[in-house]
Design a protein around this motif. Structure first.
Motif, PDB file in Angstrom:
ATOM      1  N   ASP A  31      -8.522   7.202  20.973  1.00 36.77           N
ATOM      2  CA  ASP A  31      -9.703   7.622  20.604  1.00 36.77           C
ATOM      3  C   ASP A  31      -9.574   9.193  21.378  1.00 36.77           C
ATOM      4  O   ASP A  31      -9.210   9.396  22.486  1.00 36.77           O
TER       5      ASP A  31
ATOM      6  N   ASP B 109     -10.576   9.189  25.256  1.00 36.65           N
ATOM      7  CA  ASP B 109     -11.836  10.093  24.873  1.00 36.65           C
ATOM      8  C   ASP B 109     -12.913  10.336  25.882  1.00 36.65           C
ATOM      9  O   ASP B 109     -12.996  11.446  25.956  1.00 36.65           O
TER      10      ASP B 109
ATOM     11  N   THR C  41     -16.561   8.656  16.504  1.00 33.98           N
ATOM     12  CA  THR C  41     -15.918   7.670  16.712  1.00 33.98           C
ATOM     13  C   THR C  41     -16.233   6.657  15.883  1.00 33.98           C
ATOM     14  O   THR C  41     -15.419   5.952  15.049  1.00 33.98           O
TER      15      THR C  41
ATOM     16  N   ASP D 163      -9.080   8.932  16.222  1.00 31.38           N
ATOM     17  CA  ASP D 163     -10.601   8.791  15.199  1.00 31.38           C
ATOM     18  C   ASP D 163     -11.100  10.218  14.953  1.00 31.38           C
ATOM     19  O   ASP D 163     -11.905  10.395  14.103  1.00 31.38           O
ATOM     20  N   HIS D 164     -10.720  11.287  15.946  1.00 30.10           N
ATOM     21  CA  HIS D 164     -11.108  12.662  15.669  1.00 30.10           C
ATOM     22  C   HIS D 164     -10.419  13.380  16.728  1.00 30.10           C
ATOM     23  O   HIS D 164      -9.766  12.698  17.632  1.00 30.10           O
TER      24      HIS D 164
ATOM     25  N   LYS E 194     -14.463   0.184  23.677  1.00 30.08           N
ATOM     26  CA  LYS E 194     -15.760   0.338  22.931  1.00 30.08           C
ATOM     27  C   LYS E 194     -16.143  -0.804  21.928  1.00 30.08           C
ATOM     28  O   LYS E 194     -15.107  -1.078  21.017  1.00 30.08           O
TER      29      LYS E 194
END
Ligand SMILES: [Zn+2]
Length: 596
Positions: free
Chosen positions: A52, A333, A93, A380-381, A185
């Motif tokens: 992440d 993240d 996300t 995811d980013h 998550k």
């Protein structure tokens, strides 16, 4: 933050519509007739690994610091796509995880954000809010916190509108394939797998246990219950320790920034500099500690332990059909949000992620066998630099107050949120005998939802107000441009790449009326806040790594522009089945070197 307990209030709104949406659910899950059967040559295990917020430049930037058997093994022996970008604007996300194995963007898979305002429901929903399912085991605060929480609402993939590779694989193998998806998550475990996961688990941030939802099964698997009852609890292993640098002899400031930078946050009483204490400020493990665990590399270590247990317990890669394993490591993240991408903390969690990859590959070699699994690694980013650290923007990077800010706070400290100013502008522009209106139904930036009741009362049409608002927004400091619903529902002008990327983030029932694009390196954030964020169409948010490793894959760097959504087509190709029906991204040219 990473489990469902915070959405209790929102569920009150959602559950009233259970009947209606359950019908929609049935319509969406009709089987496709074109899935096909799995090729006998297919790898025995497909593995999706997500880190992440692992930004696309980190692998090159820190490659000399990695060992031979982690990221470097994938970069050398696998296909390394160095120019991999999400093709849509709102890079968060939920959207990223939903894109990977559906092969499409939020306009099709419907996960436009982590949370959105749904006009039909009249409330804010989370992307994995479920219609009537419950978390199991239910959430209970630890004895240390002295209180028991009500049974937490469950989570599910019911809002995902497009099928996944996992669903096609289940169908093509008459359910003999196993689909397992794990993360810290909930949304990062739920969305890649889709609707037919055999095992889907995430961490309950109240008690450190791995949990699932009655959407999947009534009780956790025995091997999960075993871990949850172990003494000491696996999640508690780092309580009271310090997070130190992985390589004490390495000069971290040469490869990142100084340890103490303006704009850095302190996490869960973890401070701005090494060493970071791991207790969360508590006497015993509880919610504060599990947040600190999330906000440290050790959250990833915990998930790796859990994933190894899943590989063994479910005999992944050794069953009657190829299996699918999705693992999303979340701690990168949290660390990146708190200390920023140029921090020593992000360097450290990335170096430790290299060890995670090394250990996971060694474990797969041992349990499944070299050449018998195909692995894709991505993120995811990305992430924006801390505004305080940015020197590359043309305008001074800064934080722009989000909305809405209560009137008394505006008066007290001069902070004036964007939505408040926009509301004043609309009152002035469409003034009616001094009547003040409430122009917004909801503001969850970058989206703003106009209040249709207010427009009706004034006899205004939405397109006119949207346009005025968008023009005003584009003149505000820090804002590059704003797009309206009317623009996004009409054909996007040829060559308007930004407009096209916002259209791919737009779903008519889940998106607002005006979308705000910040200038590069600017954030929606209180000027008093710390840390940083993602969620823009700028390259620091869209750029992610893509590594494909396994039998038949031509190794080495690839410079062609791709999206991580290609993983859906790549996995389907390796299995010999049809890609998911909404998949847009194709298998990159030349990836399967030994093919055809
Ligand atoms: Zn993320």
């Amino acid at each position: 933050m990473f489990s469902g307990s915070s959405r209790l209030l929102r569920l009150i709104v959602v559950t009233a519509f259970v009947g209606l949406l359950a019908t929609a659910d049935l319509l969406l899950s009709r089987p496709s007739l074109t899935t096909g059967t799995v090729s006998p040559q297919a790898p025995r295990l497909l593995v999706l690994v997500v880190f992440d917020q692992l930004r696309g430049d980190y692998l090159e930037r820190w490659q000399p610091l990695f060992g031979d058997d982690g990221f470097n093994r994938l970069m050398h022996d696998g296909a390394w796509f160095t120019d991999c970008h999400y093709p849509y604007a709102y890079t968060v996300t939920g959207a990223g995880h939903a894109s990977l194995l559906t092969g499409c963007s939020p306009d099709k898979h419907g996960i436009v954000a982590n949370e959105w305002f749904e006009r039909g429901l009249g409330g804010i929903v989370n992307c994995v809010d479920s219609y009537g399912h419950e978390q199991v085991p239910s959430s209970q605060a630890t004895a240390a916190e002295g209180n028991r929480r009500p049974r937490a609402p469950g989570a599910s993939p019911e809002r995902l509108l497009a099928p996944t590779v996992g669903e096609n694989l289940k169908r093509a193998t008459a359910s003999r394939a196993r689909v397992v998806s794990l993360s810290f998550k909930d949304r990062s475990a739920i969305l890649p797998a889709g609707r037919r996961a055999d095992a889907c688990y995430w961490l309950d941030g109240d008690n450190g246990q791995f949990v699932t939802s009655t959407y999947y099964r009534g009780q956790p698997h025995g091997w999960v219950t075993g871990l949850n009852r172990a003494e000491p609890l696996p999640a508690n292993r780092w309580f009271g320790l310090d997070w130190e640098r992985l390589h004490p002899q390495l000069d971290y400031s040469r490869y990142s920034g100084p340890d103490d930078m303006p704009g850095e946050g302190t996490g869960q009483r973890q401070g701005r500099t090494f060493p970071h204490p791991m207790s969360g400020g508590s006497e015993r493990p509880g919610r504060a500690y599990y947040l600190a665990l999330f906000n440290s590399p050790f959250g990833n270590d915990l998930l790796l332990t859990f994933a190894k247990r899943a590989i063994d317990a479910e005999r992944l890669g050794n069953g009657p059909a190829p299996d699918l394993l999705c693992i999303s490591f979340s701690s990168n993240d949290a660390v990146g949000h708190t200390w920023g991408p140029d921090s020593q903390e992000v360097l450290d969690v990335t170096l430790r992620s290299d060890l995670i990859v090394r250990d996971l590959l060694a474990y797969l070699d041992d349990r499944v066998g070299p050449g018998r699994y195909l692995l894709a690694l991505t993120a995811d980013h990305g992430i924006c630099p801390l505004p305080e650290a940015s020197r590359s923007a043309l305008i001074p990077p800064r934080r722009y107050p989000p909305a809405p800010v209560p009137a008394e706070r505006v008066a007290a400290d001069g902070i004036d949120g964007l939505a408040n100013r926009a509301n004043r502008f609309l009152n002035e522009t469409f003034a009616q005998e001094g009547r003040e209106g409430q122009w917004f139904e909801a503001v969850l930036l970058p989206w703003m939802w106009l209040n249709p009741g207010n427009l009706r009362e004034r006899g205004l049409d939405a397109a006119t107000v949207e346009k005025k608002l968008a023009d005003w927004l584009a003149r505000q400091p820090g804002i590059q441009v704003a797009y309206t619903r009317s623009q996004l529902t009409a054909p996007i002008s040829p060559g308007d790449e930004l407009g096209e990327s916002i259209r791919r983030s737009f779903h008519p029932e889940r998106s607002g009326d005006v979308y705000v694009v910040l200038k590069p390196y600017c954030l929606f954030s209180s000027p008093l806040a710390t840390g940083t964020n993602h969620g823009t169409p700028h390259t620091y948010d869209t750029h992610v790594p893509l590594l494909i490793y396994g039998p038949g894959i031509a190794g080495g760097p690839h410079s062609q522009r791709v999206t991580p959504q290609a993983i859906a087509a790549i996995f389907a190709h390796a299995l010999g089945i049809a890609p998911p029906s909404a998949a847009e991204a194709r298998v990159p040219d030349g990836l399967f070197g030994n093919d055809e």
